[in-house]
Write a protein that holds these residues in place. Structure first.
Motif, PDB file in Angstrom:
ATOM      1  N   TRP A 244      27.395 -23.694  19.937  1.00 57.41           N
ATOM      2  CA  TRP A 244      27.553 -22.622  18.947  1.00 57.41           C
ATOM      3  C   TRP A 244      26.209 -21.954  18.659  1.00 57.41           C
ATOM      4  CZ3 TRP A 244      30.959 -25.619  14.907  1.00 57.41           C
ATOM      5  CH2 TRP A 244      32.267 -25.721  15.392  1.00 57.41           C
ATOM      6  N   CYS A 245      25.174 -22.758  18.447  1.00 59.35           N
ATOM      7  CA  CYS A 245      23.851 -22.201  18.139  1.00 59.35           C
ATOM      8  C   CYS A 245      23.313 -21.394  19.317  1.00 59.35           C
ATOM      9  CB  CYS A 245      22.874 -23.313  17.759  1.00 59.35           C
ATOM     10  SG  CYS A 245      23.232 -24.072  16.167  1.00 59.35           S
ATOM     11  N   TRP A 246      23.482 -21.901  20.522  1.00 51.22           N
ATOM     12  CA  TRP A 246      23.012 -21.192  21.712  1.00 51.22           C
ATOM     13  C   TRP A 246      23.744 -19.857  21.858  1.00 51.22           C
ATOM     14  CZ3 TRP A 246      19.041 -21.191  24.822  1.00 51.22           C
ATOM     15  CH2 TRP A 246      19.102 -20.453  25.992  1.00 51.22           C
ATOM     16  N   LYS A 247      25.049 -19.873  21.670  1.00 51.88           N
ATOM     17  CA  LYS A 247      25.839 -18.644  21.801  1.00 51.88           C
ATOM     18  C   LYS A 247      25.394 -17.610  20.773  1.00 51.88           C
ATOM     19  CE  LYS A 247      30.521 -16.874  21.528  1.00 51.88           C
ATOM     20  NZ  LYS A 247      31.875 -17.103  21.072  1.00 51.88           N
ATOM     21  N   ARG A 248      25.191 -18.033  19.538  1.00 50.00           N
ATOM     22  CA  ARG A 248      24.778 -17.097  18.495  1.00 50.00           C
ATOM     23  C   ARG A 248      23.357 -16.592  18.729  1.00 50.00           C
ATOM     24  NH1 ARG A 248      28.835 -19.684  17.183  1.00 50.00           N
ATOM     25  NH2 ARG A 248      30.326 -19.201  15.560  1.00 50.00           N
ATOM     26  N   ARG A 249      22.499 -17.449  19.260  1.00 46.42           N
ATOM     27  CA  ARG A 249      21.132 -17.035  19.582  1.00 46.42           C
ATOM     28  C   ARG A 249      21.151 -15.980  20.675  1.00 46.42           C
ATOM     29  NH1 ARG A 249      17.273 -18.116  23.370  1.00 46.42           N
ATOM     30  NH2 ARG A 249      15.122 -18.087  22.650  1.00 46.42           N
ATOM     31  N   GLU A 250      21.908 -16.233  21.735  1.00 48.87           N
ATOM     32  CA  GLU A 250      22.012 -15.265  22.828  1.00 48.87           C
ATOM     33  C   GLU A 250      22.589 -13.943  22.325  1.00 48.87           C
ATOM     34  OE1 GLU A 250      20.998 -15.556  26.181  1.00 48.87           O
ATOM     35  OE2 GLU A 250      19.910 -17.180  25.201  1.00 48.87           O
ATOM     36  N   ASP A 251      23.590 -14.033  21.479  1.00 49.88           N
ATOM     37  CA  ASP A 251      24.195 -12.832  20.915  1.00 49.88           C
ATOM     38  C   ASP A 251      23.181 -12.068  20.064  1.00 49.88           C
ATOM     39  OD1 ASP A 251      26.472 -11.116  20.459  1.00 49.88           O
ATOM     40  OD2 ASP A 251      26.524 -11.925  18.421  1.00 49.88           O
ATOM     41  N   ALA A 252      22.420 -12.783  19.237  1.00 54.39           N
ATOM     42  CA  ALA A 252      21.426 -12.138  18.377  1.00 54.39           C
ATOM     43  C   ALA A 252      20.315 -11.487  19.198  1.00 54.39           C
ATOM     44  CB  ALA A 252      20.835 -13.160  17.405  1.00 54.39           C
ATOM     45  N   LEU A 253      19.888 -12.154  20.269  1.00 61.26           N
ATOM     46  CA  LEU A 253      18.824 -11.597  21.104  1.00 61.26           C
ATOM     47  C   LEU A 253      19.277 -10.352  21.868  1.00 61.26           C
ATOM     48  CD1 LEU A 253      17.190 -14.845  22.526  1.00 61.26           C
ATOM     49  CD2 LEU A 253      16.253 -13.297  20.793  1.00 61.26           C
ATOM     50  N   SER A 254      20.573 -10.208  22.088  1.00 61.10           N
ATOM     51  CA  SER A 254      21.078  -9.060  22.835  1.00 61.10           C
ATOM     52  C   SER A 254      21.373  -7.850  21.948  1.00 61.10           C
ATOM     53  CB  SER A 254      22.348  -9.443  23.600  1.00 61.10           C
ATOM     54  OG  SER A 254      23.419  -9.649  22.703  1.00 61.10           O
ATOM     55  N   LEU A 255      21.223  -7.998  20.631  1.00 63.06           N
ATOM     56  CA  LEU A 255      21.495  -6.878  19.726  1.00 63.06           C
ATOM     57  C   LEU A 255      20.477  -5.770  19.925  1.00 63.06           C
ATOM     58  CD1 LEU A 255      22.393  -8.787  16.437  1.00 63.06           C
ATOM     59  CD2 LEU A 255      23.959  -7.696  18.042  1.00 63.06           C
TER      60      LEU A 255
END
Length: 110
Positions: A70-81
């Motif tokens: 979950w943390c990795w997915k949210r981190r990747e999502d945040a970095l792609s914003l």
């Protein structure tokens, strides 16, 4: 209500006299203040369902792995914003922008 009455009889009387739809989410006919009614414990229980019945060490490893994903997915999502806002906020702003283009502003006085 029995628990409320034992803790504060005046409050219990006030709540009984008030319209129950004003203070009870269960009796509300609408989406009061856009609150979610499911709680985080229900979500976690659902996510941990596959690990039920296994040993505690397996369960702890399952939880560690799940939280890591979950943390990795949210981190990747945040970095792609591409902006300072989340995708959900960007979506709401886009909808609001479309709606505001159809509105007209009128002065309230001379």
């Amino acid at each position: 209500m029995d628990e409320i009455r034992s803790a504060d009889p005046v409050l219990a009387t006030y709540l009984e006299d008030a319209d129950v739809r004003l203070w009870s989410q269960v009796h509300c006919h609408g989406d009061t203040y856009n609150l979610k009614t499911s709680n985080i414990a229900e979500s976690i229980n659902s996510a941990l369902k596959p690990a039920r019945g296994f040993s505690i060490s397996f369960l702890l490893e399952f939880i560690r792995e799940k939280l890591g994903k979950w943390c990795w997915k949210r981190r990747e999502d945040a970095l792609s914003l591409t902006s300072e806002h989340s995708r959900g906020v960007e979506h709401l702003l886009a909808i609001q922008s479309e709606i505001e283009d159809t509105m007209s502003v009128q002065p309230i006085d001379g």
